[in-house]
Design a protein around this motif. Structure first.
Motif, PDB file in Angstrom:
ATOM      1  N   TYR A  97     -63.288 -43.199   3.534  1.00 15.59           N
ATOM      2  CA  TYR A  97     -63.843 -44.362   2.839  1.00 15.59           C
ATOM      3  C   TYR A  97     -64.085 -44.036   1.366  1.00 15.59           C
ATOM      4  O   TYR A  97     -64.610 -44.841   0.625  1.00 15.59           O
ATOM      5  CB  TYR A  97     -65.156 -44.817   3.489  1.00 15.59           C
ATOM      6  N   PHE A  98     -63.702 -42.810   0.966  1.00 15.58           N
ATOM      7  CA  PHE A  98     -63.906 -42.390  -0.415  1.00 15.58           C
ATOM      8  C   PHE A  98     -62.659 -42.662  -1.243  1.00 15.58           C
ATOM      9  O   PHE A  98     -62.728 -43.225  -2.328  1.00 15.58           O
ATOM     10  CB  PHE A  98     -64.252 -40.895  -0.441  1.00 15.58           C
ATOM     11  N   SER A 129     -62.031 -36.605   7.655  1.00 12.38           N
ATOM     12  CA  SER A 129     -63.128 -37.573   7.594  1.00 12.38           C
ATOM     13  C   SER A 129     -63.898 -37.394   6.296  1.00 12.38           C
ATOM     14  O   SER A 129     -64.432 -36.323   6.024  1.00 12.38           O
ATOM     15  CB  SER A 129     -64.071 -37.361   8.783  1.00 12.38           C
ATOM     16  N   ARG A 130     -63.912 -38.457   5.498  1.00 15.70           N
ATOM     17  CA  ARG A 130     -64.623 -38.376   4.225  1.00 15.70           C
ATOM     18  C   ARG A 130     -65.441 -39.650   4.011  1.00 15.70           C
ATOM     19  O   ARG A 130     -64.906 -40.760   4.123  1.00 15.70           O
ATOM     20  CB  ARG A 130     -63.609 -38.191   3.091  1.00 15.70           C
ATOM     21  N   ASN A 131     -66.721 -39.481   3.735  1.00 15.89           N
ATOM     22  CA  ASN A 131     -67.659 -40.613   3.575  1.00 15.89           C
ATOM     23  C   ASN A 131     -67.595 -41.556   4.768  1.00 15.89           C
ATOM     24  O   ASN A 131     -67.759 -42.763   4.608  1.00 15.89           O
ATOM     25  CB  ASN A 131     -67.353 -41.414   2.298  1.00 15.89           C
ATOM     26  N   ALA A 132     -67.318 -41.036   5.934  1.00 15.06           N
ATOM     27  CA  ALA A 132     -67.108 -41.906   7.087  1.00 15.06           C
ATOM     28  C   ALA A 132     -67.541 -41.207   8.376  1.00 15.06           C
ATOM     29  O   ALA A 132     -66.946 -41.416   9.432  1.00 15.06           O
ATOM     30  CB  ALA A 132     -65.628 -42.287   7.172  1.00 15.06           C
ATOM     31  N   PHE A 133     -68.590 -40.388   8.296  1.00 20.73           N
ATOM     32  CA  PHE A 133     -68.921 -39.564   9.456  1.00 20.73           C
ATOM     33  C   PHE A 133     -69.265 -40.389  10.693  1.00 20.73           C
ATOM     34  O   PHE A 133     -68.746 -40.139  11.780  1.00 20.73           O
ATOM     35  CB  PHE A 133     -70.064 -38.597   9.150  1.00 20.73           C
ATOM     36  N   LYS A 134     -70.135 -41.387  10.516  1.00 22.21           N
ATOM     37  CA  LYS A 134     -70.618 -42.153  11.680  1.00 22.21           C
ATOM     38  C   LYS A 134     -69.474 -42.842  12.415  1.00 22.21           C
ATOM     39  O   LYS A 134     -69.381 -42.771  13.642  1.00 22.21           O
ATOM     40  CB  LYS A 134     -71.642 -43.202  11.226  1.00 22.21           C
ATOM     41  N   ASP A 135     -68.595 -43.513  11.643  1.00 20.74           N
ATOM     42  CA  ASP A 135     -67.477 -44.222  12.269  1.00 20.74           C
ATOM     43  C   ASP A 135     -66.489 -43.232  12.905  1.00 20.74           C
ATOM     44  O   ASP A 135     -65.950 -43.501  13.978  1.00 20.74           O
ATOM     45  CB  ASP A 135     -66.737 -45.087  11.235  1.00 20.74           C
TER      46      ASP A 135
END
Ligand SMILES: [Zn+2]
Length: 258
Positions: A97-98, A129-135
């Motif tokens: 998401y970054f 996974s970048r700026n998207a840990f929860k998803d």
């Protein structure tokens, strides 16, 4: 002997001196290289490189940066590539998401589809996974309900200790690149300190993320020992303990010959 569990030696950055890069890596004690695909073309290149070099293994992936390519016929082609010789994982796949220009919903769809193919092929997955840990974790969790023995590694782990713990609780692995050596990388350093010896691996992500003493240069697998040393310091153990543990972990995770 160490294993570089994530590199892109098929990339054009190595077109003039690829054999020298391999030579330096082997001389510095690299046993295996996992060459990671990010789309159809690079996955094919990874498979071709693995066919040529006995110590190279390949993965088949569709990076979140390429999520807009995710159309039905492509999945069929990627699925047949997964059956190629020396393919040991699916990846890199995931959510970014970054940096990615693809919409989060598109990325999630591609991630789910690729996880489904990995589950069917019974291959472990290499997750970006970048700026998207929860998803990322939520989608991996939901996949694990369908495929109980799903194995996943968060490559270039750059999240903090709390995220690390959540990933570990699900049984997932992490791997660290050269960015663990950067002086201001406090959350990554804390994660490296905290991770149990049997749950992490080493990678360079070459040509990216060269470690501190050679930061900014083109990265290559022979630089892997800079981050291994840094992790040994953080954990208060010896370099050889880090190498031994991470090599065993990688052999088990990817099913490499021991
Ligand atoms: Zn990569």
């Amino acid at each position: 002997m160490s294993i570089d569990t994530h590199c892109h030696l098929n990339f054009e950055q190595y077109q003039n001196d690829r054999l020298d890069v391999f030579m330096r890596a082997r001389e510095s004690g690299l046993q295996y290289f996992i060459n990671v695909g990010i789309d159809e073309v690079t996955s094919k290149e990874a498979i071709a490189l693995a066919a040529k070099e006995t110590d190279v293994y390949a993965t088949v992936g569709l990076h979140p940066h390429s999520a807009d390519q995710g159309q039905m016929p492509l999945y069929d082609r990627l699925e047949s590539l997964m059956a190629s010789k020396k393919v040991v994982a699916v990846g890199e796949i995931g959510l970014d998401y970054f940096k990615s220009e693809a919409m989060p919903q598109t990325q999630q769809k591609v991630f789910r589809n690729m996880l489904g193919l990995a589950g069917k092929a019974r291959l472990p997955v290499v997750v970006h996974s970048r700026n998207a840990f929860k998803d990322t974790l939520a989608i991996l969790r939901e996949t694990k309900e369908r495929f109980k023995d799903l194995k996943a590694v968060f490559h270039c782990f750059s999240y903090d200790k709390d995220c690390l713990q959540e990933a570990l609780d699900e049984g997932f692995f992490v791997s660290f690149t050269g960015n663990v050596t950067f002086p201001t990388a406090h959350p990554i350093k804390a994660s490296a300190r905290h991770v149990p010896m049997d749950r992490f691996m080493l990678e360079t992500d070459s040509p990216y993320l060269a470690p501190q003493p050679v930061r900014g240069k083109r990265n290559e697998p022979s630089f892997i020992h800079h981050q291994a040393e840094c992790i040994a310091d953080l954990k208060g153990c010896s370099l050889s303990e880090v190498i031994k543990a991470t090599t065993e972990n990688a052999i088990k995770f990817f099913g490499l010959p021991s």
